[in-house]
Design a protein around this motif. Structure first.
Motif, PDB file in Angstrom:
ATOM      1  N   ASN A  53     -15.722   3.793  13.896  1.00 26.88           N
ATOM      2  CA  ASN A  53     -14.677   2.764  13.899  1.00 26.88           C
ATOM      3  C   ASN A  53     -14.343   2.251  12.504  1.00 26.88           C
ATOM      4  O   ASN A  53     -13.266   1.701  12.286  1.00 26.88           O
ATOM      5  CB  ASN A  53     -15.101   1.586  14.783  1.00 26.88           C
ATOM      6  CG  ASN A  53     -14.900   1.878  16.260  1.00 26.88           C
ATOM      7  OD1 ASN A  53     -13.832   2.314  16.671  1.00 26.88           O
ATOM      8  ND2 ASN A  53     -15.941   1.652  17.050  1.00 26.88           N
ATOM      9  N   ASN A  54     -15.282   2.414  11.579  1.00 30.59           N
ATOM     10  CA  ASN A  54     -15.028   1.950  10.213  1.00 30.59           C
ATOM     11  C   ASN A  54     -14.053   2.865   9.483  1.00 30.59           C
ATOM     12  O   ASN A  54     -13.121   2.395   8.819  1.00 30.59           O
ATOM     13  CB  ASN A  54     -16.344   1.851   9.437  1.00 30.59           C
ATOM     14  CG  ASN A  54     -17.253   0.771   9.998  1.00 30.59           C
ATOM     15  OD1 ASN A  54     -16.798  -0.306  10.366  1.00 30.59           O
ATOM     16  ND2 ASN A  54     -18.549   1.067  10.071  1.00 30.59           N
ATOM     17  N   THR A  55     -14.284   4.167   9.601  1.00 31.26           N
ATOM     18  CA  THR A  55     -13.411   5.119   8.902  1.00 31.26           C
ATOM     19  C   THR A  55     -12.238   5.567   9.760  1.00 31.26           C
ATOM     20  O   THR A  55     -11.300   6.185   9.254  1.00 31.26           O
ATOM     21  CB  THR A  55     -14.213   6.369   8.501  1.00 31.26           C
ATOM     22  OG1 THR A  55     -14.676   7.039   9.687  1.00 31.26           O
ATOM     23  CG2 THR A  55     -15.410   5.989   7.640  1.00 31.26           C
ATOM     24  N   LYS A  56     -12.312   5.255  11.079  1.00 29.90           N
ATOM     25  CA  LYS A  56     -11.275   5.697  12.030  1.00 29.90           C
ATOM     26  C   LYS A  56     -11.199   7.225  12.095  1.00 29.90           C
ATOM     27  O   LYS A  56     -10.129   7.800  12.288  1.00 29.90           O
ATOM     28  CB  LYS A  56      -9.894   5.119  11.659  1.00 29.90           C
ATOM     29  CG  LYS A  56      -9.861   3.607  11.512  1.00 29.90           C
ATOM     30  CD  LYS A  56     -10.271   2.909  12.801  1.00 29.90           C
ATOM     31  CE  LYS A  56     -10.208   1.394  12.657  1.00 29.90           C
ATOM     32  NZ  LYS A  56     -10.724   0.691  13.865  1.00 29.90           N
ATOM     33  N   LYS A  57     -12.370   7.845  11.933  1.00 33.34           N
ATOM     34  CA  LYS A  57     -12.432   9.311  11.963  1.00 33.34           C
ATOM     35  C   LYS A  57     -13.544   9.776  12.916  1.00 33.34           C
ATOM     36  O   LYS A  57     -14.539   9.079  13.119  1.00 33.34           O
ATOM     37  CB  LYS A  57     -12.728   9.867  10.561  1.00 33.34           C
ATOM     38  CG  LYS A  57     -11.650   9.599   9.521  1.00 33.34           C
ATOM     39  CD  LYS A  57     -10.386  10.418   9.796  1.00 33.34           C
ATOM     40  CE  LYS A  57      -9.343  10.205   8.709  1.00 33.34           C
ATOM     41  NZ  LYS A  57      -8.093  10.968   8.990  1.00 33.34           N
ATOM     42  N   TYR A  58     -13.346  10.967  13.457  1.00 30.87           N
ATOM     43  CA  TYR A  58     -14.383  11.588  14.273  1.00 30.87           C
ATOM     44  C   TYR A  58     -15.425  12.228  13.369  1.00 30.87           C
ATOM     45  O   TYR A  58     -15.135  12.574  12.213  1.00 30.87           O
ATOM     46  CB  TYR A  58     -13.781  12.644  15.205  1.00 30.87           C
ATOM     47  CG  TYR A  58     -12.965  12.040  16.327  1.00 30.87           C
ATOM     48  CD1 TYR A  58     -13.590  11.510  17.450  1.00 30.87           C
ATOM     49  CD2 TYR A  58     -11.577  11.987  16.246  1.00 30.87           C
ATOM     50  CE1 TYR A  58     -12.849  10.941  18.470  1.00 30.87           C
ATOM     51  CE2 TYR A  58     -10.825  11.418  17.269  1.00 30.87           C
ATOM     52  CZ  TYR A  58     -11.463  10.894  18.381  1.00 30.87           C
ATOM     53  OH  TYR A  58     -10.729  10.320  19.380  1.00 30.87           O
ATOM     54  N   ARG A  59     -16.622  12.360  13.908  1.00 31.14           N
ATOM     55  CA  ARG A  59     -17.695  13.007  13.176  1.00 31.14           C
ATOM     56  C   ARG A  59     -17.266  14.411  12.778  1.00 31.14           C
ATOM     57  O   ARG A  59     -16.601  15.119  13.546  1.00 31.14           O
ATOM     58  CB  ARG A  59     -18.946  13.055  14.052  1.00 31.14           C
ATOM     59  CG  ARG A  59     -20.224  13.415  13.337  1.00 31.14           C
ATOM     60  CD  ARG A  59     -21.432  13.118  14.227  1.00 31.14           C
ATOM     61  NE  ARG A  59     -21.513  14.028  15.361  1.00 31.14           N
ATOM     62  CZ  ARG A  59     -22.334  13.850  16.397  1.00 31.14           C
ATOM     63  NH1 ARG A  59     -23.111  12.776  16.439  1.00 31.14           N
ATOM     64  NH2 ARG A  59     -22.364  14.709  17.386  1.00 31.14           N
TER      65      ARG A  59
END
Length: 302
Positions: A53-59
């Motif tokens: 949620n911090n980077t708004k990216k998937y692993r």
């Protein structure tokens, strides 16, 4: 009416949110079909643990195909759990009827003397009476037509929901020679010293409640993978993990199914099927997402 803050997304926009989040989509047709037939919101449940949620990216390395595989695993997992819970439910009905007939009274289930909390009895009995009144089963109609509407124990238990069944068991009066004592005698478990132990009614009721919750989740196609399940469950000391999780998950409820298994043969078949399923999806599932400890097979084996 207030405006809802989130934008309504069409299929193309839903796909774009995956792409913007760094998810790999190797087949747009597969992804589009999944969104149209399974739904964006349902599939999101299988993405939460892979999203920052911090980077708004998937692993890194997250692919839509893996998300879809997790969904298919959960569906097959649910079907397997539902089948076992159904067998437990049928067995419980028979054994509850047998227990209530301990004094040879066919109408014992409608006698509050067999139950502890009278208010709880009448409330629960009202639910059962509603089920009887709505039933179209031939055995209910037979008693309406031929026995002035009197419903014997063995017929009444067949129209109970699992929840109603569990609540009826919870409210049984206990003590030597009671229906509860006879019912509990079928469900002994091993102590840490290897002795057979008869569960208390409180412990046993926590098992039936847990399996009832799991059965309803499966029946309503609720997600089980990566989900905390808020139900109270008393686990015998021999199966208490060294590092217990804060919340219960699928593993704890499967333990309850082990304690309530109709037979060892049925349970061993279930475990075999469970192992096959885990192997099939070993590339995408994380056992901790269903609360399974590393030594789970030791605890589930009978």
């Amino acid at each position: 009416m207030s405006n809802y803050p989130k934008q309504v997304l069409d299929t193309a926009q839903q796909l774009q949110t995956y792409i913007d989040g760094g998810m790999t989509i190797t087949s747009m047709d597969e992804a589009r079909s999944a969104l149209e037939n399974i739904g964006y919101y349902r599939l999101r449940g299988y993405c939460h643990h892979l999203y920052d949620n911090n980077t708004k990216k998937y692993r890194s390395g997250t692919s839509f195909s893996d998300i879809l595989s997790l969904y298919h695993f959960d569906t097959e997992f649910s079907h397997l759990l539902f089948s076992m819970s159904a067998s437990i439910e049928v067995s419980l009905r028979v054994r509850l009827a047998e227990a209530l007939l301990i004094n040879g009274d066919p109408l014992a289930i409608f006698d509050p003397a067999y139950f502890s909390d009278k208010g709880y009895y009448w409330k629960n009995n009202g639910v059962l009476c509603g089920e009887i009144g709505r039933s179209n089963d031939v055995f209910i109609k037979h008693n309406f037509d031929n026995h002035d509407g009197l419903i014997p124990v063995w017929a009444a238990v067949e129209v109970m929901s699992f929840g109603n069944l569990s609540m009826t068991i919870k409210n049984l009066r206990s003590g030597v020679g009671s229906p509860a004592a006879l019912l509990l005698s079928h469900y002994k478990y091993k102590s840490t010293k290897g002795n057979d132990v008869t569960p208390s009614l409180q412990m046993f009721s926590s098992w039936t409640q847990a399996v009832s919750v799991l059965r309803n989740m499966c029946a309503h196609n609720s997600r089980i993978y990566n989900r905390a399940i808020n139900t109270y469950l008393k686990i015998p000391a021999i199966d208490v993990p060294q590092n217990p999780t804060k919340y219960n998950g699928a593993y704890q409820l499967i333990l309850a199914m082990k304690y309530l298994r109709p037979s060892d043969a049925m349970w061993n078949q279930f475990l075999g099927d469970l192992n096959v399923l885990f192997q099939k999806y070993s590339g995408v599932i994380e056992m901790k997402r269903i609360n399974f400890p590393t030594d789970w097979s030791n605890h589930l084996t009978v």
